[in-house]
Design a protein around this motif. Structure first.
Motif, PDB file in Angstrom:
ATOM      1  N   ALA A 110       0.748  -1.054  -0.032  1.00 24.24           N
ATOM      2  CA  ALA A 110      -0.106  -0.013  -0.193  1.00 24.24           C
ATOM      3  C   ALA A 110       0.933   1.384  -0.052  1.00 24.24           C
ATOM      4  O   ALA A 110       1.400   1.566   0.980  1.00 24.24           O
ATOM      5  CB  ALA A 110      -0.895  -0.195   1.169  1.00 24.24           C
ATOM      6  N   SER A 111       0.969   1.635  -1.307  1.00 20.94           N
ATOM      7  CA  SER A 111       2.073   3.078  -1.227  1.00 20.94           C
ATOM      8  C   SER A 111       1.094   4.496  -1.337  1.00 20.94           C
ATOM      9  O   SER A 111       0.004   4.309  -1.907  1.00 20.94           O
ATOM     10  CB  SER A 111       2.805   2.968  -2.633  1.00 20.94           C
ATOM     11  N   MET A 112       1.563   5.348  -0.743  1.00 21.90           N
ATOM     12  CA  MET A 112       0.731   6.641  -0.927  1.00 21.90           C
ATOM     13  C   MET A 112       1.439   7.436  -2.111  1.00 21.90           C
ATOM     14  O   MET A 112       2.673   7.787  -2.280  1.00 21.90           O
ATOM     15  CB  MET A 112       1.104   7.561   0.535  1.00 21.90           C
ATOM     16  N   GLU A 113       0.561   7.907  -2.678  1.00 21.49           N
ATOM     17  CA  GLU A 113       0.936   8.865  -3.883  1.00 21.49           C
ATOM     18  C   GLU A 113       0.149  10.256  -3.612  1.00 21.49           C
ATOM     19  O   GLU A 113      -0.962  10.309  -3.913  1.00 21.49           O
ATOM     20  CB  GLU A 113       0.362   8.285  -5.282  1.00 21.49           C
ATOM     21  N   GLY A 114       0.878  11.149  -2.811  1.00 21.66           N
ATOM     22  CA  GLY A 114       0.233  12.196  -2.391  1.00 21.66           C
ATOM     23  C   GLY A 114      -0.611  12.081  -1.217  1.00 21.66           C
ATOM     24  O   GLY A 114      -0.206  11.328  -0.128  1.00 21.66           O
ATOM     25  N   THR A 115      -1.918  12.377  -1.364  1.00 18.30           N
ATOM     26  CA  THR A 115      -2.793  12.091  -0.237  1.00 18.30           C
ATOM     27  C   THR A 115      -3.699  10.867  -0.612  1.00 18.30           C
ATOM     28  O   THR A 115      -4.392  10.381  -0.003  1.00 18.30           O
ATOM     29  CB  THR A 115      -4.121  13.288  -0.153  1.00 18.30           C
ATOM     30  N   ARG A 116      -3.316   9.866  -1.771  1.00 19.01           N
ATOM     31  CA  ARG A 116      -4.129   8.928  -2.048  1.00 19.01           C
ATOM     32  C   ARG A 116      -3.219   7.638  -1.732  1.00 19.01           C
ATOM     33  O   ARG A 116      -1.958   7.559  -2.155  1.00 19.01           O
ATOM     34  CB  ARG A 116      -4.425   8.849  -3.622  1.00 19.01           C
ATOM     35  N   PRO A 117      -3.962   6.697  -1.129  1.00 22.07           N
ATOM     36  CA  PRO A 117      -3.267   5.297  -1.019  1.00 22.07           C
ATOM     37  C   PRO A 117      -3.851   4.423  -2.519  1.00 22.07           C
ATOM     38  O   PRO A 117      -4.694   4.203  -2.630  1.00 22.07           O
ATOM     39  CB  PRO A 117      -4.016   4.724   0.185  1.00 22.07           C
ATOM     40  N   VAL A 118      -2.580   3.760  -2.758  1.00 24.58           N
ATOM     41  CA  VAL A 118      -2.704   2.967  -4.034  1.00 24.58           C
ATOM     42  C   VAL A 118      -2.055   1.417  -3.975  1.00 24.58           C
ATOM     43  O   VAL A 118      -0.709   1.355  -3.403  1.00 24.58           O
ATOM     44  CB  VAL A 118      -1.986   3.594  -5.262  1.00 24.58           C
ATOM     45  N   LEU A 119      -2.773   0.555  -4.029  1.00 19.32           N
ATOM     46  CA  LEU A 119      -2.203  -0.875  -3.735  1.00 19.32           C
ATOM     47  C   LEU A 119      -1.605  -1.184  -5.044  1.00 19.32           C
ATOM     48  O   LEU A 119      -2.116  -1.210  -6.103  1.00 19.32           O
ATOM     49  CB  LEU A 119      -3.424  -1.617  -3.447  1.00 19.32           C
ATOM     50  N   VAL A 120      -0.291  -1.821  -4.957  1.00 18.04           N
ATOM     51  CA  VAL A 120       0.435  -2.200  -6.238  1.00 18.04           C
ATOM     52  C   VAL A 120       1.146  -3.513  -6.013  1.00 18.04           C
ATOM     53  O   VAL A 120       1.778  -3.850  -4.938  1.00 18.04           O
ATOM     54  CB  VAL A 120       1.526  -0.912  -6.623  1.00 18.04           C
ATOM     55  N   GLU A 121       1.547  -4.330  -7.010  1.00 17.11           N
ATOM     56  CA  GLU A 121       2.102  -5.409  -7.023  1.00 17.11           C
ATOM     57  C   GLU A 121       3.413  -5.300  -7.275  1.00 17.11           C
ATOM     58  O   GLU A 121       3.925  -4.726  -8.275  1.00 17.11           O
ATOM     59  CB  GLU A 121       1.340  -6.351  -8.046  1.00 17.11           C
ATOM     60  N   ILE A 122       4.250  -5.865  -6.264  1.00 15.98           N
ATOM     61  CA  ILE A 122       5.681  -5.920  -6.713  1.00 15.98           C
ATOM     62  C   ILE A 122       6.212  -7.093  -6.845  1.00 15.98           C
ATOM     63  O   ILE A 122       5.999  -8.136  -6.351  1.00 15.98           O
ATOM     64  CB  ILE A 122       6.530  -5.567  -5.625  1.00 15.98           C
ATOM     65  N   GLN A 123       6.742  -7.695  -7.910  1.00 23.83           N
ATOM     66  CA  GLN A 123       7.217  -9.080  -8.505  1.00 23.83           C
ATOM     67  C   GLN A 123       8.811  -8.894  -8.515  1.00 23.83           C
ATOM     68  O   GLN A 123       9.557  -8.069  -8.674  1.00 23.83           O
ATOM     69  CB  GLN A 123       6.886  -8.949  -9.901  1.00 23.83           C
ATOM     70  N   ALA A 124       9.227 -10.127  -8.221  1.00 23.54           N
ATOM     71  CA  ALA A 124      10.642 -10.521  -8.049  1.00 23.54           C
ATOM     72  C   ALA A 124      11.096 -11.699  -8.427  1.00 23.54           C
ATOM     73  O   ALA A 124      10.147 -12.723  -8.350  1.00 23.54           O
ATOM     74  CB  ALA A 124      11.237 -10.513  -6.505  1.00 23.54           C
ATOM     75  N   LEU A 125      12.115 -11.804  -9.311  1.00 20.06           N
ATOM     76  CA  LEU A 125      12.302 -13.159  -9.944  1.00 20.06           C
ATOM     77  C   LEU A 125      13.821 -13.447  -9.599  1.00 20.06           C
ATOM     78  O   LEU A 125      14.763 -12.811  -9.923  1.00 20.06           O
ATOM     79  CB  LEU A 125      12.384 -13.170 -11.405  1.00 20.06           C
ATOM     80  N   ILE A 126      14.137 -14.293  -9.014  1.00 24.52           N
ATOM     81  CA  ILE A 126      15.631 -14.584  -8.286  1.00 24.52           C
ATOM     82  C   ILE A 126      15.797 -16.208  -8.959  1.00 24.52           C
ATOM     83  O   ILE A 126      15.300 -17.210  -8.807  1.00 24.52           O
ATOM     84  CB  ILE A 126      15.809 -14.718  -6.860  1.00 24.52           C
ATOM     85  N   SER A 127      16.897 -16.098  -9.684  1.00 22.20           N
ATOM     86  CA  SER A 127      17.388 -17.457 -10.420  1.00 22.20           C
ATOM     87  C   SER A 127      19.132 -17.492 -10.392  1.00 22.20           C
ATOM     88  O   SER A 127      19.607 -16.266 -10.348  1.00 22.20           O
ATOM     89  CB  SER A 127      17.052 -17.366 -11.839  1.00 22.20           C
ATOM     90  N   PRO A 128      19.644 -18.746 -10.297  1.00 21.46           N
ATOM     91  CA  PRO A 128      20.892 -18.938 -10.281  1.00 21.46           C
ATOM     92  C   PRO A 128      21.437 -18.166 -11.520  1.00 21.46           C
ATOM     93  O   PRO A 128      21.260 -18.382 -12.621  1.00 21.46           O
ATOM     94  CB  PRO A 128      21.321 -20.374 -10.271  1.00 21.46           C
ATOM     95  N   THR A 129      22.819 -17.394 -11.070  1.00 23.58           N
ATOM     96  CA  THR A 129      23.444 -16.969 -12.309  1.00 23.58           C
ATOM     97  C   THR A 129      24.313 -17.661 -13.116  1.00 23.58           C
ATOM     98  O   THR A 129      24.915 -18.888 -12.669  1.00 23.58           O
ATOM     99  CB  THR A 129      24.389 -15.526 -11.845  1.00 23.58           C
ATOM    100  N   SER A 130      24.668 -17.524 -14.475  1.00 18.61           N
ATOM    101  CA  SER A 130      25.365 -18.370 -15.246  1.00 18.61           C
ATOM    102  C   SER A 130      26.838 -17.669 -15.421  1.00 18.61           C
ATOM    103  O   SER A 130      27.873 -18.105 -15.882  1.00 18.61           O
ATOM    104  CB  SER A 130      24.789 -18.401 -16.528  1.00 18.61           C
ATOM    105  N   PHE A 131      27.024 -16.384 -14.788  1.00 21.78           N
ATOM    106  CA  PHE A 131      28.399 -15.664 -15.047  1.00 21.78           C
ATOM    107  C   PHE A 131      28.825 -15.377 -13.559  1.00 21.78           C
ATOM    108  O   PHE A 131      28.453 -15.598 -12.589  1.00 21.78           O
ATOM    109  CB  PHE A 131      28.006 -14.374 -15.632  1.00 21.78           C
ATOM    110  N   GLY A 132      29.992 -14.905 -13.797  1.00 18.41           N
ATOM    111  CA  GLY A 132      30.722 -14.611 -12.141  1.00 18.41           C
ATOM    112  C   GLY A 132      30.204 -13.424 -11.538  1.00 18.41           C
ATOM    113  O   GLY A 132      30.005 -13.683 -10.203  1.00 18.41           O
TER     114      GLY A 132
END
Length: 458
Positions: free
Chosen positions: A299-321
């Motif tokens: 629930a993030s505030m944009e000025g005086t208005r609360p807005v519900l927003v989805e936050i996505q994450a993708l974690i995967s093993p790296t193939s590089f150093g």
């Protein structure tokens, strides 16, 4: 007779030089020096006489000055009224910038029609389209008001004369980069032209009490083209954002002398024009898939208005150093900081993992209250454990792993309850002193490890 000589002026910052240089010594930009003709001698009578704003012509005690709340004219677009601080202030100069084709002209033409329907005289000055082209756009938007006048002109002296003759209540200039002053020898859109034309429009707005909207083009970096002085001269600066491949548009205020600069208005582009979005939280969450790891709601505030927003994450093993890190819609450095907190305070080995973080819906969030949601998303994707679809996360995360209090917690929780969320995990110091809505459970946590216990069960 006045002599003429040339000078070179930077089109980014306005730096002047008697000779051409490849790189501006002030703003360090390349190939921005343009040759302009400078008139040396006595200026023509009446040229560039920019009057100061109307008001008392002598110094007065501040305690003896009588003031009233500035009158505002409310449009039918409540989202625009919100961003402007409650409506259009007569005598104000408003600058609207945005990418080409984003809908700036459409927005202002709709606003012009709404003001004209309220028996307000509106003059729409088009420097990029002919009168017939503007009429075709108005026909598509079902605009047909008698008090809306269209004028296709780029000469500022003719524009000023027309405003003097008509004396409208509102003026729209589309765009300031196409308007030129005949006494300025440089090309339209140059630093000198933009500065002098804006100063003249400011004089008209302040002396006659006419609200003027001007459209400004943006550069490829996203800032309004021309000198930064342009943004300092006007009363309000609005940015119209969005992607042309998506239907939603966001109107933000980055400067406002008559209201807050934290407000945001959301519109949807349709065939008949722009329509305001009354409940943006539903829009940003309507395509969220349940049962997927790496997804949380904040629930993030944009000025005086609360807005519900989805936050996505993708974690995967790296193939590089070196693992790859990418953030869209939030600060890249903040993501690195929060991943370091997870490694140090929780014991997650993320140094060999690629990390991709995204704020769904195209929003840009920069407040600290989204930290906890980002941390939970990263941990959820790393452990392959989804969070509950009815959970909402609010809180700032410190470097020691503590979850710190945030502002306006009651409004955030009320917005989550309104959209059917059953549980909110928030800072423990935010509990108490406000009324918890019915049907929602509030859980206070002290640190990241405790929040992970509730969100992922360990």
């Amino acid at each position: 007779m006045a002599k003429k000589k040339t000078k070179f002026m930077c089109q980014e910052c306005g730096y002047e030089s008697p000779k051409w240089m490849g790189r501006c010594p002030s703003c360090h930009q390349w190939n921005t020096m343009v040759e302009e003709v400078e008139i040396v001698g006595k200026a023509p009578r009446g040229a560039f006489q920019h009057s100061a704003p109307s008001g008392p012509n002598k110094a007065e005690k501040i305690t003896s000055i009588e003031t009233t709340q500035e009158p505002r004219v409310k449009t039918k677009l409540r989202e625009l009224n919100r961003v402007l601080g409650g409506g259009v202030v007569p005598g104000s100069l408003v600058l609207i910038g945005g990418d080409p084709g984003i809908g700036k002209s459409t927005l202002l033409l709709q606003v012009s029609s709404q003001l004209a329907s309220m028996k307000e005289s509106v003059l729409y000055i088009s420097g990029e389209e002919s009168i017939k082209q503007t009429k075709l756009r108005a026909t598509r938007l079902n605009i047909n008001e008698d008090d809306l006048f269209v004028f296709a002109e780029t000469n500022l002296e003719i524009i000023s004369g027309t405003i003097e003759e008509m004396n409208p209540n509102f003026v729209i200039v589309d765009s300031i980069q196409t308007v030129y002053h005949p006494n300025v020898t440089s090309a339209p859109g140059s630093v000198s032209q933009v500065r002098e034309c804006t100063a003249e429009l400011m004089r008209i707005a302040k002396t006659k009490g006419i609200a003027i909207f001007i459209v400004g083009h943006v550069t490829k970096e996203g800032s309004i083209a021309g000198p930064r002085l342009l943004e300092h001269m006007v009363d309000t600066v609005l940015y119209f954002e969005g992607e042309r491949h998506h239907s939603y548009r966001i109107l933000r205020a980055v400067k406002n002398r008559f209201g807050s600069t934290n407000e945001m208005g959301i519109f949807e582009m349709k065939e008949e024009g722009l329509e305001e979005v009354e409940n943006p939280s539903e829009i940003f969450l309507e395509e969220r898939s349940g049962g997927s790891s790496g997804s949380t709601v904040v629930a993030s505030m944009e000025g005086t208005r609360p807005v519900l927003v989805e936050i996505q994450a993708l974690i995967s093993p790296t193939s590089f150093g070196n693992p790859r890190r990418m953030a869209t819609g939030t600060d890249y450095n903040r993501v690195n900081l929060l991943m370091a907190v997870l490694e140090k305070r929780v014991g997650m080995l993320l140094q060999n993992q690629d990390a991709y973080i995204k704020v769904a819906g195209g929003l840009k969030l920069d407040e600290p209250a989204i930290d906890l949601a980002i941390v939970i998303s990263i941990a959820s994707s790393f452990r392959e454990k989804p969070t509950k679809a009815t959970d909402c996360f609010i809180g700032e995360v410190g470097l020691t792993g503590e979850v710190r209090r945030v502002s306006r917690i009651e409004q955030r929780v009320q917005e989550a309850a309104k959209l059917g969320f059953e549980r909110v995990i928030l800072p423990g110091n935010n509990i108490g002193g406000w009324k918890i809505p019915e049907g929602i459970q509030v859980i206070g946590v002290k640190n990241v490890g405790e929040a992970l216990q509730y969100a992922l069960g360990g």
